[in-house]
Structures are given as structure tokens and as C-alpha cells.
Design a protein around this motif. Sequence first.
Motif, PDB file in Angstrom:
ATOM      1  N   GLY A  10      -3.565   7.279   9.292  1.00 24.09           N
ATOM      2  CA  GLY A  10      -4.652   7.179   8.568  1.00 24.09           C
ATOM      3  C   GLY A  10      -4.595   5.874   7.686  1.00 24.09           C
ATOM      4  O   GLY A  10      -5.429   5.782   6.797  1.00 24.09           O
ATOM      5  N   ILE A  11      -3.183   5.473   7.581  1.00 25.37           N
ATOM      6  CA  ILE A  11      -2.971   4.343   6.419  1.00 25.37           C
ATOM      7  C   ILE A  11      -3.641   3.045   6.989  1.00 25.37           C
ATOM      8  O   ILE A  11      -3.548   2.701   8.057  1.00 25.37           O
ATOM      9  CB  ILE A  11      -1.668   4.132   6.220  1.00 25.37           C
ATOM     10  N   ASN A  12      -4.668   2.550   6.220  1.00 26.14           N
ATOM     11  CA  ASN A  12      -5.032   1.115   6.570  1.00 26.14           C
ATOM     12  C   ASN A  12      -4.807  -0.041   5.723  1.00 26.14           C
ATOM     13  O   ASN A  12      -5.196  -1.098   5.974  1.00 26.14           O
ATOM     14  CB  ASN A  12      -6.850   1.499   6.387  1.00 26.14           C
ATOM     15  N   MET A  13      -3.801   0.176   5.070  1.00 22.23           N
ATOM     16  CA  MET A  13      -3.161  -1.124   4.199  1.00 22.23           C
ATOM     17  C   MET A  13      -1.771  -0.915   3.824  1.00 22.23           C
ATOM     18  O   MET A  13      -1.431   0.174   3.360  1.00 22.23           O
ATOM     19  CB  MET A  13      -4.173  -1.359   2.841  1.00 22.23           C
ATOM     20  N   VAL A  14      -1.056  -1.822   4.052  1.00 20.98           N
ATOM     21  CA  VAL A  14       0.160  -1.977   3.296  1.00 20.98           C
ATOM     22  C   VAL A  14       0.430  -2.768   2.176  1.00 20.98           C
ATOM     23  O   VAL A  14       0.041  -4.052   2.326  1.00 20.98           O
ATOM     24  CB  VAL A  14       1.461  -2.239   4.598  1.00 20.98           C
ATOM     25  N   LEU A  15       0.796  -2.383   0.952  1.00 22.26           N
ATOM     26  CA  LEU A  15       0.926  -3.404  -0.079  1.00 22.26           C
ATOM     27  C   LEU A  15       2.268  -3.674  -0.057  1.00 22.26           C
ATOM     28  O   LEU A  15       3.440  -2.852  -0.334  1.00 22.26           O
ATOM     29  CB  LEU A  15       0.760  -2.719  -1.453  1.00 22.26           C
ATOM     30  N   THR A  16       2.643  -4.837   0.452  1.00 22.94           N
ATOM     31  CA  THR A  16       3.854  -5.425   0.915  1.00 22.94           C
ATOM     32  C   THR A  16       4.536  -6.400  -0.130  1.00 22.94           C
ATOM     33  O   THR A  16       3.819  -6.831  -0.953  1.00 22.94           O
ATOM     34  CB  THR A  16       4.308  -5.839   2.236  1.00 22.94           C
ATOM     35  N   HIS A  17       5.734  -6.860   0.086  1.00 22.17           N
ATOM     36  CA  HIS A  17       6.356  -7.748  -1.134  1.00 22.17           C
ATOM     37  C   HIS A  17       5.926  -9.162  -0.726  1.00 22.17           C
ATOM     38  O   HIS A  17       5.750  -9.483   0.391  1.00 22.17           O
ATOM     39  CB  HIS A  17       7.835  -7.682  -0.856  1.00 22.17           C
ATOM     40  N   PHE A  18       5.811  -9.821  -1.750  1.00 17.19           N
ATOM     41  CA  PHE A  18       5.204 -11.376  -1.704  1.00 17.19           C
ATOM     42  C   PHE A  18       6.138 -12.098  -2.714  1.00 17.19           C
ATOM     43  O   PHE A  18       6.640 -13.203  -2.119  1.00 17.19           O
ATOM     44  CB  PHE A  18       3.672 -11.432  -1.793  1.00 17.19           C
ATOM     45  N   TYR A  19       5.910 -11.994  -3.797  1.00 16.91           N
ATOM     46  CA  TYR A  19       6.760 -12.726  -4.634  1.00 16.91           C
ATOM     47  C   TYR A  19       7.142 -11.737  -6.115  1.00 16.91           C
ATOM     48  O   TYR A  19       6.053 -11.506  -6.767  1.00 16.91           O
ATOM     49  CB  TYR A  19       5.582 -13.932  -5.370  1.00 16.91           C
ATOM     50  N   LYS A  20       8.317 -11.715  -6.210  1.00 17.07           N
ATOM     51  CA  LYS A  20       8.974 -10.884  -7.215  1.00 17.07           C
ATOM     52  C   LYS A  20       9.106 -11.519  -8.550  1.00 17.07           C
ATOM     53  O   LYS A  20       9.191 -11.173  -9.443  1.00 17.07           O
ATOM     54  CB  LYS A  20      10.146 -10.377  -6.762  1.00 17.07           C
ATOM     55  N   GLY A  21       9.626 -12.943  -8.231  1.00 18.28           N
ATOM     56  CA  GLY A  21       9.804 -13.790  -9.417  1.00 18.28           C
ATOM     57  C   GLY A  21      11.071 -14.390  -9.514  1.00 18.28           C
ATOM     58  O   GLY A  21      11.620 -15.002 -10.352  1.00 18.28           O
ATOM     59  N   LEU A  22      12.037 -14.306  -8.223  1.00 19.37           N
ATOM     60  CA  LEU A  22      13.111 -14.906  -8.115  1.00 19.37           C
ATOM     61  C   LEU A  22      13.011 -16.475  -7.678  1.00 19.37           C
ATOM     62  O   LEU A  22      13.940 -17.040  -7.656  1.00 19.37           O
ATOM     63  CB  LEU A  22      13.761 -14.458  -6.826  1.00 19.37           C
ATOM     64  N   GLY A  23      11.811 -16.961  -7.399  1.00 20.81           N
ATOM     65  CA  GLY A  23      11.494 -18.256  -6.821  1.00 20.81           C
ATOM     66  C   GLY A  23      11.062 -18.343  -5.311  1.00 20.81           C
ATOM     67  O   GLY A  23      11.652 -17.230  -4.637  1.00 20.81           O
ATOM     68  N   LEU A  24      10.203 -18.932  -5.029  1.00 23.71           N
ATOM     69  CA  LEU A  24       9.651 -18.987  -3.771  1.00 23.71           C
ATOM     70  C   LEU A  24      10.748 -19.100  -2.710  1.00 23.71           C
ATOM     71  O   LEU A  24      10.764 -18.652  -1.560  1.00 23.71           O
ATOM     72  CB  LEU A  24       8.477 -19.887  -3.779  1.00 23.71           C
ATOM     73  N   LYS A  34       6.983  -2.654  14.257  1.00 26.46           N
ATOM     74  CA  LYS A  34       5.693  -2.247  14.959  1.00 26.46           C
ATOM     75  C   LYS A  34       5.795  -0.865  14.996  1.00 26.46           C
ATOM     76  O   LYS A  34       4.687  -0.272  14.832  1.00 26.46           O
ATOM     77  CB  LYS A  34       5.596  -2.954  16.338  1.00 26.46           C
ATOM     78  N   ASP A  35       6.777  -0.184  15.266  1.00 21.18           N
ATOM     79  CA  ASP A  35       6.710   1.334  15.520  1.00 21.18           C
ATOM     80  C   ASP A  35       6.304   1.917  14.081  1.00 21.18           C
ATOM     81  O   ASP A  35       5.506   2.856  14.083  1.00 21.18           O
ATOM     82  CB  ASP A  35       7.853   1.754  16.058  1.00 21.18           C
ATOM     83  N   THR A  36       6.917   1.490  12.939  1.00 18.75           N
ATOM     84  CA  THR A  36       6.412   2.149  11.706  1.00 18.75           C
ATOM     85  C   THR A  36       4.786   1.869  11.484  1.00 18.75           C
ATOM     86  O   THR A  36       4.382   2.678  10.875  1.00 18.75           O
ATOM     87  CB  THR A  36       7.420   1.550  10.767  1.00 18.75           C
ATOM     88  N   ILE A  37       4.594   0.639  11.671  1.00 22.57           N
ATOM     89  CA  ILE A  37       3.125   0.379  11.362  1.00 22.57           C
ATOM     90  C   ILE A  37       2.134   1.105  12.073  1.00 22.57           C
ATOM     91  O   ILE A  37       1.093   1.638  11.934  1.00 22.57           O
ATOM     92  CB  ILE A  37       2.879  -1.332  11.450  1.00 22.57           C
ATOM     93  N   ASP A  38       2.501   1.233  13.422  1.00 19.80           N
ATOM     94  CA  ASP A  38       1.762   2.078  14.316  1.00 19.80           C
ATOM     95  C   ASP A  38       1.541   3.653  14.019  1.00 19.80           C
ATOM     96  O   ASP A  38       0.673   4.105  13.936  1.00 19.80           O
ATOM     97  CB  ASP A  38       2.395   2.038  15.679  1.00 19.80           C
ATOM     98  N   ILE A  91       5.418  -8.087   8.953  1.00 18.74           N
ATOM     99  CA  ILE A  91       4.646  -6.871   8.930  1.00 18.74           C
ATOM    100  C   ILE A  91       3.086  -7.179   8.887  1.00 18.74           C
ATOM    101  O   ILE A  91       2.387  -6.492   9.197  1.00 18.74           O
ATOM    102  CB  ILE A  91       5.074  -6.368   7.618  1.00 18.74           C
ATOM    103  N   THR A  92       2.846  -8.404   8.156  1.00 20.43           N
ATOM    104  CA  THR A  92       1.363  -8.804   8.369  1.00 20.43           C
ATOM    105  C   THR A  92       0.824  -8.809   9.731  1.00 20.43           C
ATOM    106  O   THR A  92      -0.262  -8.521   9.959  1.00 20.43           O
ATOM    107  CB  THR A  92       1.242 -10.272   7.703  1.00 20.43           C
ATOM    108  N   ALA A  93       1.648  -9.262  10.761  1.00 17.48           N
ATOM    109  CA  ALA A  93       1.381  -9.595  12.036  1.00 17.48           C
ATOM    110  C   ALA A  93       0.827  -8.270  12.705  1.00 17.48           C
ATOM    111  O   ALA A  93       0.195  -7.934  13.511  1.00 17.48           O
ATOM    112  CB  ALA A  93       2.141 -10.525  12.927  1.00 17.48           C
ATOM    113  N   HIS A  94       1.869  -7.345  12.564  1.00 23.28           N
ATOM    114  CA  HIS A  94       1.511  -5.746  12.873  1.00 23.28           C
ATOM    115  C   HIS A  94       0.649  -5.133  12.424  1.00 23.28           C
ATOM    116  O   HIS A  94      -0.227  -4.547  13.183  1.00 23.28           O
ATOM    117  CB  HIS A  94       2.922  -5.095  12.771  1.00 23.28           C
ATOM    118  N   LEU A  95       0.193  -5.496  11.359  1.00 20.73           N
ATOM    119  CA  LEU A  95      -0.896  -4.992  10.676  1.00 20.73           C
ATOM    120  C   LEU A  95      -2.270  -5.616  11.111  1.00 20.73           C
ATOM    121  O   LEU A  95      -3.338  -4.869  11.546  1.00 20.73           O
ATOM    122  CB  LEU A  95      -0.884  -5.130   8.992  1.00 20.73           C
TER     123      LEU A  95
END
Length: 260
Positions: A86-100, A76-80, A113-117
Amino acid sequence: MVIRKYLLSLLLLSFVVVGIVRPTELEAMRPIEQKPQWWLTDGICFVGNWEPLEFQIRRGSVAHDWKTNWEAQHSKDTIDKLHAAGINMVLTHFYKGLGLNHESGALEDTRRITAHLRANGQYVGGYVGSTLFNETLYAEVPGSENWKQVDHRGEPIVYSDQYFRERADFTTDGYRNQIKEVVRIGIEQYDLDLIHFDNFYTMFPMDAGFTEHIQQLFREYLEQKYSPEQRKERLGFSVVSHIRPPRVGNRPMAPVLDPL
């Protein structure tokens, strides 16, 4: 966390879909007034941490304090602090291709991280990779080894020197259904504002196109585009049932003399 700021125009260029958008397809796209209002009014100033931990470890490029670094990225500290900068979006990891299933640990951190955002009124983008991890995905999803691209020798086409990542044949139904499922989960279960499809333009390196499915599609294309007479005039014969795509990867800068 590696911080990268991009102009909105560059961001738009990086968000690609499978295939080339043709003029007729542009007409079917949503009019601008139906697009998300925040995209049009707020714009995007984002940073990214799109590589899941599982991939970083397998690639072998993690620092000795990687656990501390990973926790800091999702705190939470990093996101704050990003919000204050002035950062209004984080492009974060979701699916790289290893398998869900193999990426389930990182996906829990995606939720965190989504909850913090969301608490700060920031947006979240999810990264979707375009390669197949042969050591994990093939064990997780039966038949997924048939989704890979191969060269004229039948050898898998890998990403850079990472032999454990094979390029995908986007024409296969199994692969398309996998990506559809990833997108559905991202929207319905993770409430992503945006999905970034990375490197989907690299489906066809110079030595690709030799899977059985692609070869069959190529033969059907020749039969539909050219009459038997035209094929005979162009190739010297009209039967194309055993034709393979031309090989150009070994001489990319040489004059093209192959009539195919």
C-alpha cells in the motif's frame, strides 16, 4: 530500508520552504484546484531511503553488508513489495549537500528506483538537504565556502557533531542559485513528483547570524525601520554601520536586557 509511515498532515508540516510564509504570500499561492490531483485524491503513504550512500559511508554508520543492503533498497523486488503493502511513494535521496558531482553515483540509483516506481504507478519524492559538506562541496564549487554560517567568533556552525557538515547561510545568492539548480534538475531530468527540503528551518541556531552578509542585512534593517532619532533613543547613538546582531546563544533562558 527503514520504513516510516506518516500521516499526511505531518508530511505537509515537513515540506518547508526557505523563510516564513506570511499572510500576503498565502494569497499568491496556487488555489487548491491547481494543485496536483493525486496529492488531493490519493494522499500519501510513503517510506524513505533519503541518505545517499556517499554520506552514509562518510558518517561511518554503515553495516558490514552495506552493499547488499543498498542494492536491496533500489531493487524492483523491494519496490513491488512496497507497492503490494500500500505504499504509493518513496522519498529517496537526491541532493544531500556533498555536491552534484560527488553524489552522481547515488543519483544513478535515484534514476533506477524512479523507474521501478513509475512502472508501478507510484510517486517519487526527492530529498534536498540544507548543509554544506566542506570536504567535497567546497572542492567542487568555487566560492561555496563563503555560503557557511559562522558564530560570533567566526567559527563555522556545524550539524550536530559532524564537523564535515556546515550549516548554510540561506541569504547568499550563491547558495540560493545552487539550490535552484538542484530543483531544476530534479524536475526536468528526474521527473520528481515532490521535493522535500529537510531542516531548512534550522538556518538560525542561537549562535548564528554573524556572516558579513547577514550583518549588513541587519544594519540595513535597523536603518530602514528606525529613524536616526529613534535609534539614538533606543541605543544611545544613531550610527549602526558597525553593529552586530545581539548574542543570545550563551544565555538563552536569561531575561533579555539588551535593547538591540
